[in-house]
Structure formats: C-alpha cells, structure tokens
Design a protein around this motif. Structure first.
Motif, mmCIF file in Angstrom:
data_model
loop_
_atom_site.group_PDB
_atom_site.id
_atom_site.type_symbol
_atom_site.label_atom_id
_atom_site.label_comp_id
_atom_site.label_asym_id
_atom_site.label_seq_id
_atom_site.Cartn_x
_atom_site.Cartn_y
_atom_site.Cartn_z
ATOM 1 N N LYS A 162 17.625 -3.860 17.317
ATOM 2 C CA LYS A 162 16.425 -4.363 16.988
ATOM 3 C C LYS A 162 15.038 -2.856 16.832
ATOM 4 O O LYS A 162 16.000 -2.007 17.156
ATOM 5 N N LYS A 193 3.604 -8.683 11.257
ATOM 6 C CA LYS A 193 2.829 -9.706 10.903
ATOM 7 C C LYS A 193 1.402 -9.024 11.788
ATOM 8 O O LYS A 193 0.462 -9.412 10.140
ATOM 9 N N TYR A 204 8.965 -0.292 1.915
ATOM 10 C CA TYR A 204 8.475 -1.546 1.966
ATOM 11 C C TYR A 204 9.657 -1.780 3.407
ATOM 12 O O TYR A 204 8.973 -3.072 4.341
ATOM 13 N N GLU A 205 10.808 -1.216 2.907
ATOM 14 C CA GLU A 205 11.780 -1.703 4.099
ATOM 15 C C GLU A 205 10.937 -1.407 5.846
ATOM 16 O O GLU A 205 11.686 -2.246 7.078
ATOM 17 N N LEU A 208 9.727 -4.163 8.647
ATOM 18 C CA LEU A 208 10.567 -4.743 9.116
ATOM 19 C C LEU A 208 9.600 -6.292 9.277
ATOM 20 O O LEU A 208 9.611 -7.334 9.677
ATOM 21 N N LEU A 209 9.597 -6.361 8.097
ATOM 22 C CA LEU A 209 9.080 -8.577 7.396
ATOM 23 C C LEU A 209 9.293 -8.730 5.804
ATOM 24 O O LEU A 209 10.348 -7.915 5.746
ATOM 25 N N ASN A 210 9.712 -9.777 6.874
ATOM 26 C CA ASN A 210 11.329 -10.643 5.493
ATOM 27 C C ASN A 210 10.309 -10.857 4.257
ATOM 28 O O ASN A 210 10.647 -10.494 3.376
ATOM 29 N N GLU A 211 9.019 -11.428 4.634
ATOM 30 C CA GLU A 211 8.119 -11.302 3.163
ATOM 31 C C GLU A 211 6.975 -10.200 2.569
ATOM 32 O O GLU A 211 7.250 -9.280 2.902
ATOM 33 N N LYS A 212 7.104 -10.583 1.616
ATOM 34 C CA LYS A 212 6.855 -9.543 0.414
ATOM 35 C C LYS A 212 5.107 -9.493 1.224
ATOM 36 O O LYS A 212 4.776 -10.172 0.073
#
Length: 310
Positions: A162, A193, A204-205, A208-212
């Motif tokens: 993780k 978040k 941006y990776e 650590l967010l799925n949403e942009k």
C-alpha cells in the motif's frame, strides 16, 4: 514552505488504524533520542533497534525529523547539480541524497527538499521503500487561482503493498519570517482526498486517487485550514464582488459550533444568523466592499477556510 495557518490535527488514516495504539509510544521514545546525529546510519540503527515493524519505523522517522529539523530558507539549493545523461543523473542523484541528508541530520535545518530527502534516505536504510514527490502547494489565499508551478516536495511510502502520503516539512511547523515548531501528525499518512486540497503532484499518479482532480480545480478551490468541516457551497475559491451582492455559505459537519466570525483582510466581523442540523448556513453581504482582498472564516475562533475576493 510559505505562510500558512496550522490546520487541526485529525485522526490518522483508517488504513493504519491497526498501528495507531503504538504511535504514542513511538513518539515518546523518539523524543528521548539525541537532537543531532553524525550520520543517517546511526539514526536508522537506533530506530531499527527500538521498533520492529515498518509502520512504527516510518512513524519514528517522521517524528524525529519533525521534532528536530527547523525550516530555514537559506538552505535552498545547497547541492544543485547538472547532468547530461540518464547514467550521470542517477549517479549524481545518489551523491545529492547522501550530501543533503547528511547536512540536514547534522545541521538540523532544511527546506522541503531537505526534509523529504532525509525522510527517503532514512527509509532506504530501514529497507522501507519510499520516494520524493514534487508538486505545487497552496498555503496562502493569494495562491487561489494562481498559475501552477512546482514549489514543494513530500514523500510516498510503500508498506505492505500500500502507498501512503507524508509531508514532514508541514508536519514540523510553520514559517513566517521565522520558523515556529508545531509538530502536526496530520501530515503522516494523510488521506489522499484531503492531501490533494493543498498538494498537487507534478505527476498525477502520485496523488494516490482514482478520481481525477484537474490543476484548474485545485488552483481555484478555496484554501482549506480545517478538514473537519466539509464545504458544500460555494465551491469556487474566488468571489467576484462586482458580480454578487450576497453569498450563501454552507458547510456539512458533525461538530457543534458555538461561534462563527470572518475576517475581511484584517478586520473581524461576527456571523449572527446560523442555521444548523447537520449543516451550517449563513449569508454574507458583499455590497459596498471595495478594497478587501481576503476572506477567512473562523469557527469557534479557529480558522476553517479562506477565499480570494476580486
């Protein structure tokens, strides 16, 4: 690091809850360590002797740096280097990390590049995978709506498959003409978040967010000081006085709030009408305002959120 108001300490990320009962012991143990070490190897060895798992070791690294390294702008660019090939870059990066981390751990002062580099080098010596992340930050109201540029550095740590976000620079304290140590463990394993509210990575990776979340969204959002209050509206951090007379502000929170006030630049005003019941609602009249440029709200005398006025 620029001027910022210290945000409130909130609970550690849920993903680490299995270890939270040990963190107080880790922090109290680290406070018994010397305030200076001759090498990163000596500190890493001390941490490795005292703690058995990677969560506790990482916390010990954060705690020692936050408690013993002071922010000093004169440390900027001490070991800059140039390169002409990937091979030369890799070699000079290793030399840079070694020189910079040794200076920080022995001198006890740094800027963000020194904090994040020392954190990485100590993790490396403890066989904990980590990396330095660069990106843009928002620390002042004037940063709202500004042009994006990379001005900060923090870390990502990899433990048990993780990834976790760490900003030991902001965890150490605040700077306004001089450094004031205010150790804040909010910046250890921060919820992505929440982290994105004031940190935007160059790649941006690393958010650590799925949403942009776009750079424009990041730059135009209000400046958040306290994440325990969720802003419902307005979402834009720039209020154009020529286009509105009154603005309705709405917040979602489980906390009881007894007092709300706001600063227009440096002058404070009370909010007399407050609606509650899961949300806080109040209206601010912006008519007859001319030169004011900054709006900051205070809940129970603590800063919560800031807006830019145009």
């Amino acid at each position: 690091m620029k001027k910022r108001i210290l945000i409130h300490l909130i609970l550690l990320c849920v993903s680490t809850i299995g270890w939270t009962q040990n963190y107080k012991l880790v922090d109290s143990t680290v406070l018994t360590y010397p305030t200076k070490f001759g090498s990163t190897s000596k500190l890493a060895k001390r941490i490795s002797t005292d703690f058995s798992n990677d969560f506790e070791k990482t916390r010990a690294v954060f705690s020692w740096i936050a408690n013993n390294v002071a922010y000093d702008p004169s440390e900027y660019g001490k070991f800059d280097f140039e390169y002409s090939s990937k091979t030369e870059l890799e070699k000079k990066e290793k030399e840079y990390e070694k020189k910079l981390s040794k200076r920080v751990i022995s001198k006890g002062k740094a800027v963000c590049e020194g904090y994040s580099t020392l954190f990485k080098v100590l993790c490396d010596k403890l066989n904990i995978k980590s990396k330095v992340v660069t990106g843009g930050s928002k620390t002042q109201i004037k940063d709202i709506g500004k042009r994006y540029y990379s001005d900060h550095a923090w870390n990502i740590v990899f433990i048990e498959n993780k990834k976790y976000l760490v900003d030991v620079t902001w965890g150490a304290g605040t700077y306004e003409n001089r450094f004031e140590r205010k150790v804040d463990y909010f910046f250890f394993f921060t919820d992505p978040k929440l982290f994105i509210k004031n940190h935007y990575p160059d790649y941006y990776e690393n958010a650590l967010l799925n949403e942009k979340v776009s750079k424009k969204e990041f730059l135009n959002e209000p400046l958040i000081y306290d994440y325990t209050f969720e802003l419902i509206s307005p979402q834009n951090g720039i209020i154009k006085k020529s286009e509105v007379d009154k603005v309705l502000f709405r917040f979602k929170t489980d906390k009881d709030v007894n007092s709300i006030s706001y600063d227009l630049d440096s002058k404070n005003y009370p909010v007399n009408q407050i609606k509650s019941g899961g949300t806080l609602e109040f209206e601010i009249d912006f008519t007859n305002l001319e030169r004011q440029r900054e709006l900051v709200f205070y809940f129970d005398y603590e800063p919560v959120i800031g807006f830019k006025l145009k």
